[in-house]
Scaffold this motif. Sequence first.
Motif, PDB file in Angstrom:
ATOM      1  N   ILE A 133       2.774   6.654  -1.648  1.00 15.78           N
ATOM      2  CA  ILE A 133       2.600   5.547  -0.693  1.00 15.78           C
ATOM      3  C   ILE A 133       2.588   4.198  -1.407  1.00 15.78           C
ATOM      4  O   ILE A 133       2.820   3.171  -0.787  1.00 15.78           O
ATOM      5  CB  ILE A 133       1.334   5.696   0.197  1.00 15.78           C
ATOM      6  CG1 ILE A 133       0.037   5.612  -0.610  1.00 15.78           C
ATOM      7  CG2 ILE A 133       1.387   6.975   1.013  1.00 15.78           C
ATOM      8  CD1 ILE A 133      -1.177   5.329   0.262  1.00 15.78           C
ATOM      9  N   LYS A 134       2.325   4.222  -2.726  1.00 17.96           N
ATOM     10  CA  LYS A 134       2.407   2.956  -3.469  1.00 17.96           C
ATOM     11  C   LYS A 134       3.873   2.628  -3.757  1.00 17.96           C
ATOM     12  O   LYS A 134       4.321   1.496  -3.620  1.00 17.96           O
ATOM     13  CB  LYS A 134       1.598   3.044  -4.763  1.00 17.96           C
ATOM     14  CG  LYS A 134       0.096   3.146  -4.465  1.00 17.96           C
ATOM     15  CD  LYS A 134      -0.794   2.834  -5.652  1.00 17.96           C
ATOM     16  CE  LYS A 134      -2.243   2.770  -5.186  1.00 17.96           C
ATOM     17  NZ  LYS A 134      -3.226   2.794  -6.252  1.00 17.96           N
ATOM     18  N   LYS A 135       4.621   3.679  -4.137  1.00 22.27           N
ATOM     19  CA  LYS A 135       6.039   3.488  -4.442  1.00 22.27           C
ATOM     20  C   LYS A 135       6.797   2.970  -3.209  1.00 22.27           C
ATOM     21  O   LYS A 135       7.651   2.102  -3.292  1.00 22.27           O
ATOM     22  CB  LYS A 135       6.645   4.826  -4.901  1.00 22.27           C
ATOM     23  CG  LYS A 135       7.441   4.730  -6.195  1.00 22.27           C
ATOM     24  CD  LYS A 135       8.094   6.070  -6.552  1.00 22.27           C
ATOM     25  CE  LYS A 135       7.056   7.167  -6.791  1.00 22.27           C
ATOM     26  NZ  LYS A 135       7.637   8.513  -6.939  1.00 22.27           N
ATOM     27  N   SER A 136       6.471   3.540  -2.061  1.00 26.26           N
ATOM     28  CA  SER A 136       7.219   3.198  -0.848  1.00 26.26           C
ATOM     29  C   SER A 136       6.829   1.837  -0.272  1.00 26.26           C
ATOM     30  O   SER A 136       7.499   1.329   0.619  1.00 26.26           O
ATOM     31  CB  SER A 136       6.967   4.256   0.221  1.00 26.26           C
ATOM     32  OG  SER A 136       5.635   4.148   0.695  1.00 26.26           O
ATOM     33  N   GLY A 137       5.718   1.282  -0.771  1.00 27.20           N
ATOM     34  CA  GLY A 137       5.275   0.002  -0.208  1.00 27.20           C
ATOM     35  C   GLY A 137       4.314   0.167   0.960  1.00 27.20           C
ATOM     36  O   GLY A 137       3.735  -0.814   1.447  1.00 27.20           O
ATOM     37  N   LEU A 138       4.126   1.394   1.430  1.00 26.91           N
ATOM     38  CA  LEU A 138       3.241   1.623   2.579  1.00 26.91           C
ATOM     39  C   LEU A 138       1.804   1.227   2.254  1.00 26.91           C
ATOM     40  O   LEU A 138       1.114   0.601   3.069  1.00 26.91           O
ATOM     41  CB  LEU A 138       3.308   3.109   3.003  1.00 26.91           C
ATOM     42  CG  LEU A 138       2.362   3.512   4.136  1.00 26.91           C
ATOM     43  CD1 LEU A 138       2.668   2.747   5.422  1.00 26.91           C
ATOM     44  CD2 LEU A 138       2.449   5.027   4.400  1.00 26.91           C
ATOM     45  N   TYR A 139       1.379   1.572   1.028  1.00 27.88           N
ATOM     46  CA  TYR A 139       0.024   1.220   0.588  1.00 27.88           C
ATOM     47  C   TYR A 139      -0.226  -0.287   0.742  1.00 27.88           C
ATOM     48  O   TYR A 139      -1.229  -0.703   1.327  1.00 27.88           O
ATOM     49  CB  TYR A 139      -0.169   1.670  -0.861  1.00 27.88           C
ATOM     50  CG  TYR A 139      -1.450   1.183  -1.491  1.00 27.88           C
ATOM     51  CD1 TYR A 139      -2.623   1.940  -1.407  1.00 27.88           C
ATOM     52  CD2 TYR A 139      -1.492  -0.023  -2.196  1.00 27.88           C
ATOM     53  CE1 TYR A 139      -3.802   1.498  -1.977  1.00 27.88           C
ATOM     54  CE2 TYR A 139      -2.670  -0.470  -2.776  1.00 27.88           C
ATOM     55  CZ  TYR A 139      -3.821   0.289  -2.669  1.00 27.88           C
ATOM     56  OH  TYR A 139      -4.987  -0.157  -3.238  1.00 27.88           O
ATOM     57  N   ASP A 140       0.703  -1.086   0.245  1.00 33.87           N
ATOM     58  CA  ASP A 140       0.535  -2.545   0.311  1.00 33.87           C
ATOM     59  C   ASP A 140       0.484  -3.031   1.756  1.00 33.87           C
ATOM     60  O   ASP A 140      -0.318  -3.900   2.101  1.00 33.87           O
ATOM     61  CB  ASP A 140       1.690  -3.254  -0.418  1.00 33.87           C
ATOM     62  CG  ASP A 140       1.585  -3.070  -1.930  1.00 33.87           C
ATOM     63  OD1 ASP A 140       0.462  -2.850  -2.418  1.00 33.87           O
ATOM     64  OD2 ASP A 140       2.636  -3.134  -2.603  1.00 33.87           O
ATOM     65  N   ARG A 141       1.346  -2.475   2.580  1.00 29.04           N
ATOM     66  CA  ARG A 141       1.383  -2.911   3.984  1.00 29.04           C
ATOM     67  C   ARG A 141       0.066  -2.572   4.685  1.00 29.04           C
ATOM     68  O   ARG A 141      -0.458  -3.370   5.459  1.00 29.04           O
ATOM     69  CB  ARG A 141       2.554  -2.255   4.726  1.00 29.04           C
ATOM     70  CG  ARG A 141       3.922  -2.691   4.200  1.00 29.04           C
ATOM     71  CD  ARG A 141       5.022  -2.570   5.232  1.00 29.04           C
ATOM     72  NE  ARG A 141       5.277  -1.226   5.725  1.00 29.04           N
ATOM     73  CZ  ARG A 141       5.908  -0.270   5.064  1.00 29.04           C
ATOM     74  NH1 ARG A 141       6.363  -0.492   3.830  1.00 29.04           N
ATOM     75  NH2 ARG A 141       6.115   0.913   5.601  1.00 29.04           N
ATOM     76  N   VAL A 142      -0.453  -1.364   4.406  1.00 33.74           N
ATOM     77  CA  VAL A 142      -1.701  -0.941   5.042  1.00 33.74           C
ATOM     78  C   VAL A 142      -2.860  -1.821   4.569  1.00 33.74           C
ATOM     79  O   VAL A 142      -3.638  -2.335   5.377  1.00 33.74           O
ATOM     80  CB  VAL A 142      -1.989   0.550   4.756  1.00 33.74           C
ATOM     81  CG1 VAL A 142      -3.426   0.910   5.130  1.00 33.74           C
ATOM     82  CG2 VAL A 142      -0.995   1.434   5.493  1.00 33.74           C
ATOM     83  N   VAL A 143      -2.953  -2.015   3.248  1.00 35.43           N
ATOM     84  CA  VAL A 143      -4.071  -2.803   2.710  1.00 35.43           C
ATOM     85  C   VAL A 143      -4.026  -4.227   3.245  1.00 35.43           C
ATOM     86  O   VAL A 143      -5.060  -4.773   3.648  1.00 35.43           O
ATOM     87  CB  VAL A 143      -4.073  -2.782   1.163  1.00 35.43           C
ATOM     88  CG1 VAL A 143      -5.047  -3.820   0.614  1.00 35.43           C
ATOM     89  CG2 VAL A 143      -4.437  -1.388   0.657  1.00 35.43           C
ATOM     90  N   SER A 144      -2.830  -4.803   3.322  1.00 37.91           N
ATOM     91  CA  SER A 144      -2.816  -6.194   3.796  1.00 37.91           C
ATOM     92  C   SER A 144      -3.110  -6.265   5.290  1.00 37.91           C
ATOM     93  O   SER A 144      -3.730  -7.224   5.754  1.00 37.91           O
ATOM     94  CB  SER A 144      -1.531  -6.933   3.407  1.00 37.91           C
ATOM     95  OG  SER A 144      -0.440  -6.315   4.005  1.00 37.91           O
ATOM     96  N   SER A 145      -2.729  -5.258   6.035  1.00 37.64           N
ATOM     97  CA  SER A 145      -3.078  -5.232   7.464  1.00 37.64           C
ATOM     98  C   SER A 145      -4.592  -5.106   7.647  1.00 37.64           C
ATOM     99  O   SER A 145      -5.177  -5.740   8.532  1.00 37.64           O
ATOM    100  CB  SER A 145      -2.351  -4.068   8.141  1.00 37.64           C
ATOM    101  OG  SER A 145      -2.698  -3.965   9.496  1.00 37.64           O
ATOM    102  N   LEU A 146      -5.233  -4.316   6.776  1.00 36.58           N
ATOM    103  CA  LEU A 146      -6.694  -4.163   6.848  1.00 36.58           C
ATOM    104  C   LEU A 146      -7.386  -5.471   6.454  1.00 36.58           C
ATOM    105  O   LEU A 146      -8.304  -5.928   7.124  1.00 36.58           O
ATOM    106  CB  LEU A 146      -7.165  -3.032   5.926  1.00 36.58           C
ATOM    107  CG  LEU A 146      -6.722  -1.613   6.288  1.00 36.58           C
ATOM    108  CD1 LEU A 146      -7.109  -0.627   5.170  1.00 36.58           C
ATOM    109  CD2 LEU A 146      -7.340  -1.152   7.607  1.00 36.58           C
ATOM    110  N   LYS A 147      -6.902  -6.060   5.360  1.00 31.37           N
ATOM    111  CA  LYS A 147      -7.559  -7.276   4.868  1.00 31.37           C
ATOM    112  C   LYS A 147      -7.395  -8.436   5.838  1.00 31.37           C
ATOM    113  O   LYS A 147      -8.296  -9.283   5.970  1.00 31.37           O
ATOM    114  CB  LYS A 147      -7.007  -7.640   3.482  1.00 31.37           C
ATOM    115  CG  LYS A 147      -7.299  -6.514   2.457  1.00 31.37           C
ATOM    116  CD  LYS A 147      -7.878  -7.007   1.159  1.00 31.37           C
ATOM    117  CE  LYS A 147      -8.650  -5.885   0.461  1.00 31.37           C
ATOM    118  NZ  LYS A 147      -8.430  -5.783  -0.971  1.00 31.37           N
ATOM    119  N   ALA A 148      -6.250  -8.462   6.519  1.00 28.33           N
ATOM    120  CA  ALA A 148      -6.024  -9.522   7.512  1.00 28.33           C
ATOM    121  C   ALA A 148      -7.070  -9.487   8.620  1.00 28.33           C
ATOM    122  O   ALA A 148      -7.297 -10.493   9.305  1.00 28.33           O
ATOM    123  CB  ALA A 148      -4.626  -9.388   8.113  1.00 28.33           C
TER     124      ALA A 148
END
Lengths: 388, 388
Positions: free
Chosen positions: A42-57
């Motif tokens: 999920i880090k390679k695919s970018g999903l991790y980043d998208r999820v974390v930034s959606s949570l932090k927002a």
Amino acid sequence: MQNFEFQNGTAIIFGKNQEQVVGKQTAAFGKKVLLHYGGGSIKKSGLYDRVVSSLKAEGIEVFELGGVKPNPRVDLVREGVSICKKEGIEFILAVGGGSVIDSAKAIAAGAYYDGDVWDYFIGKAEVDLCVPIGVVLTIPAAGSETSGGTVVTNEDGLYKRSTGHQNMRPQFAILNPELTYTLPAYQTACGLTDMMAHILERYFTNEQHVDLTDRLCEGTLRSIIANAHTVIDDPTNYDARAEIMWAGTIAHNDLLGTGRIGDWASHEIEHEISGIYDIAHGAGLAIIFPAWMKYVYKHNVNRFAQYANRVWDVEIDLNDLEKTALAGIKKTEDFFHSIGMPIRLTEVDIDRTHFDEMAKKATDRCPLGNFVKLEANDVHKIYELALD
Amino acid sequence: MQNFEFQNGTAIIFGKNQEQVVGKQTAAFGKKVLLHYGGGSIKKSGLYDRVVSSLKAEGIEVFELGGVKPNPRVDLVREGVSICKKEGIEFILAVGGGSVIDSAKAIAAGAYYDGDVWDYFIGKAEVDLCVPIGVVLTIPAAGSETSGGTVVTNEDGLYKRSTGHQNMRPQFAILNPELTYTLPAYQTACGLTDMMAHILERYFTNEQHVDLTDRLCEGTLRSIIANAHTVIDDPTNYDARAEIMWAGTIAHNDLLGTGRIGDWASHEIEHEISGIYDIAHGAGLAIIFPAWMKYVYKHNVNRFAQYANRVWDVEIDLNDLEKTALAGIKKTEDFFHSIGMPIRLTEVDIDRTHFDEMAKKATDRCPLGNFVKLEANDVHKIYELALD
């Protein structure tokens, strides 16, 4: 039809880009969130980043626990439980497949329990209050995204055990078929087998009047079969990935089992294999289910003939229903092979070494199954039928 | 497949004697309850007494509003709203069929609204907070027991209008097939038609990739068709009554419509008939749906041919798919007739008198339908096709 209660309130958020709403969905439940996931995919695919930034927002404080392996281990669950207790986690977000979700459920149940979480899996304690869970699904297979069940492995003795409770059902499940594009063919096929097995476990019942759920089971199986080769041959085909993803959830959201008692022996028989050998659960099911079918079909040849006809288009031979039934079993086995699954233990280098031990462990608490009750010697024979 | 959100958390409590738990289920939501029902049938059958004593055993204060008629009226809804406001009702228990449940939903929405409840039905206000609802179902037909929709008739102008909201979904629905034993054959057939129509409205869609939900629709239709004559000929057959009762709920719990846009023109076209003539909604649908099919099938002959083949076992004639499609429509019409439904307006003594008015009212807000968009002149032609 048996009396039943059915409630599945998991909110399904299905389709392209739907992971964008994960922060908003999560924020409704709490601001201290444990993000639970597996390896690096999920880090390679970018999903991790998208999820974390959606949570932090949404101003959510994110705690992390990665490292869930296929056949999730109780050791990592215990680690998650301590984080929850120490940090006062209000919500667990599982990003991944069935193993991650199952691990999250076990953590959710353990977080409000003073004893060891493994107690739930050996009948020493009953699940009650759970931390609420949400899911971003990346592997359509286990159906854990809306189920109330979890399966965890204890490496101390190599036990793979399940438990369940209505409170473990995820509050929401985000299903974006695009997130499954990168699944390798083998893993895709394991998922297909797993979801088919969930339906087959429910289909083979001793209930006589279950016409509606029979047809829902058959329809879901046919849709999986119809789309299976497309998702393997053309992995970025949205339409087929979408059918499969939704089918995987419906296969295990309990609707198809309403009013009937399922069997579930094959799952237990398989758990002993993947508990010891660490092969994929789906691959184990592709091996065990046809062997189980061959062992039990005489118990209700008509039901197996109906299965052959309605799911596999085998013409009913009224003069030889057994032939019809066996043709359906053969079609099942051939199908699993056609999508790249092993259908014999020898194909995955498993021999008789542990048959005795596995048969005993599978039946250590009670006979297995409901369609036919199986004792250790029956299970042993099923391993033999599955051998080569 | 379209992106979608799906959540249906209604707890289904299904089977023999399940109405016994109504008091316990209700008490979880409040102690001041409005008991809403229709005419005398639940008193005659003893169900009323059983429900009231189950409620009282839990210390619940019961307020009553009976008198719901088929095609429930907004006047009675207004009366229910005043009771809720005056007495501080915490929960509404609907005991009956779709009309009673729809009436209860409208009351539930109106109870927290300062304006007139009819505003919700004419787009003047949007439903938000609702008093929670529970259901003891006596007529399998409308599917209102787990849906978020309601249809109410305003006698001032004879408008029949619908509205909906997730908050209107009942908290629980008790479904005991034994409670349907006393339904007369005609009413049973109206229910069968209504549930089939709910599936057909979803089935005829312009979405191309909806394989799974197609098959779930087809399977549910087949199960209704397979059990229909049994419930009419042998009304106390538990097994068949159970299949039909569960099918009626599944037909309309929104699962079968996931990922697709349904049509719903036939429902609106029918509403104008039963709004003016007060014939049973199911009977109106048996008349209108085949006429609608004949008017629109050329829009997607393949879909109608698939329907004919998979639901009615019509052999596919690849050289003449239109023939296959038309055979499916004929089978639909013949089936409705075989269960005692009218299939032409003249059979229920309706002539052309109000065709103009009905066609205009049906389309007064927008063109009808999604599979094919229908204007007033199209609707007029469908009434003509339905005439004799």
